[in-house]
Design a protein around this motif. Structure first.
Motif, PDB file in Angstrom:
ATOM      1  N   ALA A   3      68.229  27.946  31.586  1.00 59.49           N
ATOM      2  CA  ALA A   3      66.933  27.746  32.237  1.00 59.49           C
ATOM      3  C   ALA A   3      67.025  28.194  33.693  1.00 59.49           C
ATOM      4  CB  ALA A   3      66.537  26.282  32.157  1.00 59.49           C
ATOM      5  N   ALA A   4      65.901  28.679  34.190  1.00 65.27           N
ATOM      6  CA  ALA A   4      65.827  29.113  35.586  1.00 65.27           C
ATOM      7  C   ALA A   4      65.016  28.116  36.395  1.00 65.27           C
ATOM      8  CB  ALA A   4      65.191  30.499  35.674  1.00 65.27           C
ATOM      9  N   ASN A   5      65.307  28.056  37.682  1.00 60.50           N
ATOM     10  CA  ASN A   5      64.516  27.259  38.614  1.00 60.50           C
ATOM     11  C   ASN A   5      63.633  28.206  39.417  1.00 60.50           C
ATOM     12  OD1 ASN A   5      65.831  24.949  37.787  1.00 60.50           O
ATOM     13  ND2 ASN A   5      67.262  24.942  39.488  1.00 60.50           N
ATOM     14  N   HIS A   6      62.345  27.876  39.516  1.00 55.79           N
ATOM     15  CA  HIS A   6      61.392  28.679  40.282  1.00 55.79           C
ATOM     16  C   HIS A   6      60.860  27.814  41.413  1.00 55.79           C
ATOM     17  CE1 HIS A   6      61.275  31.633  36.996  1.00 55.79           C
ATOM     18  NE2 HIS A   6      61.315  30.581  36.202  1.00 55.79           N
ATOM     19  N   THR A  22      53.986  33.424  39.243  1.00 53.85           N
ATOM     20  CA  THR A  22      55.325  33.103  38.762  1.00 53.85           C
ATOM     21  C   THR A  22      55.362  33.332  37.259  1.00 53.85           C
ATOM     22  OG1 THR A  22      55.598  31.419  40.482  1.00 53.85           O
ATOM     23  CG2 THR A  22      57.055  31.248  38.571  1.00 53.85           C
ATOM     24  N   ALA A  24      57.565  32.285  33.944  1.00 53.25           N
ATOM     25  CA  ALA A  24      58.549  31.297  33.520  1.00 53.25           C
ATOM     26  C   ALA A  24      58.530  31.168  31.999  1.00 53.25           C
ATOM     27  CB  ALA A  24      58.250  29.949  34.174  1.00 53.25           C
ATOM     28  N   ASP A  28      62.432  26.366  31.720  1.00 53.31           N
ATOM     29  CA  ASP A  28      62.527  26.618  33.165  1.00 53.31           C
ATOM     30  C   ASP A  28      61.924  25.451  33.931  1.00 53.31           C
ATOM     31  OD1 ASP A  28      63.588  29.102  32.560  1.00 53.31           O
ATOM     32  OD2 ASP A  28      61.946  30.254  33.446  1.00 53.31           O
ATOM     33  N   GLU A  80      58.826  20.724  34.179  1.00 57.16           N
ATOM     34  CA  GLU A  80      59.503  21.548  33.176  1.00 57.16           C
ATOM     35  C   GLU A  80      58.465  22.352  32.420  1.00 57.16           C
ATOM     36  OE1 GLU A  80      62.533  21.371  29.364  1.00 57.16           O
ATOM     37  OE2 GLU A  80      62.289  19.597  30.601  1.00 57.16           O
ATOM     38  N   THR A  84      54.489  29.343  27.345  1.00 58.62           N
ATOM     39  CA  THR A  84      54.211  30.494  28.211  1.00 58.62           C
ATOM     40  C   THR A  84      52.714  30.699  28.423  1.00 58.62           C
ATOM     41  OG1 THR A  84      54.341  31.997  26.318  1.00 58.62           O
ATOM     42  CG2 THR A  84      56.357  31.687  27.628  1.00 58.62           C
ATOM     43  N   ASN A 106      52.575  32.314  34.666  1.00 56.04           N
ATOM     44  CA  ASN A 106      52.381  33.058  33.416  1.00 56.04           C
ATOM     45  C   ASN A 106      50.962  33.592  33.238  1.00 56.04           C
ATOM     46  OD1 ASN A 106      55.061  32.704  32.679  1.00 56.04           O
ATOM     47  ND2 ASN A 106      54.631  30.739  31.722  1.00 56.04           N
TER      48      ASN A 106
END
Length: 139
Positions: A3-6, A22, A24, A28, A80, A84, A106
């Motif tokens: 998972a990525a952090n934005h 953004t 995600a 994420d 979280e 999408t 998204n």
């Protein structure tokens, strides 16, 4: 995949959300950082900018009064990502949304709904709304 952090800044340089777009994926984390001023982050439908969803769901950070001028001391709200689908964001402090404090997570890839359209409609909105309490994340 990991998972990525934005990190998304709320009010870091005036009435803005940065970045305002953004991308995600599920799992994420959206990390909203609040800067000095009376801000929040809320989500709502594309067709009614600056208004929370009438059917519930979405996100709302609650009111955040970040008073420390140091960026490192800004408060955060963590969400979280579950899907999408587009998540249209705004600050519901009076006049913040209509003055451009909006963003999207998204955006539709077919450009059927754009941030520019959302912002244009938000600019003609006099009032914002928000849920009664924090939803969809943790402050």
């Amino acid at each position: 995949a990991l998972a990525a952090n934005h990190t998304i800044s709320i009010g870091s340089s005036g009435l803005n959300i940065a970045p305002n777009v953004t991308h995600a994926v599920p799992g994420d984390l959206l990390i909203f950082r609040f800067f000095p001023g009376h801000h929040n982050v809320a989500s709502g439908p594309f067709g009614t900018p600056c208004q929370s969803s009438a059917t519930g769901g979405g996100i709302f950070s609650g009111w955040v009064d970040a008073s420390d001028k140091e960026q490192g001391a800004a408060q955060i709200f963590v969400v979280e990502v579950n899907d999408t689908e587009p998540l249209w964001l705004y600050c519901s402090t009076p006049h913040h949304c209509s003055n451009g404090q909006v963003a999207v997570v998204n955006p539709p890839s077919d450009r059927s709904q754009t941030l520019e359209q959302y912002l244009g409609a938000a600019r003609s909105t006099d009032q914002s709304s928000q849920p009664d309490g924090i939803i969809g994340g943790a402050l």
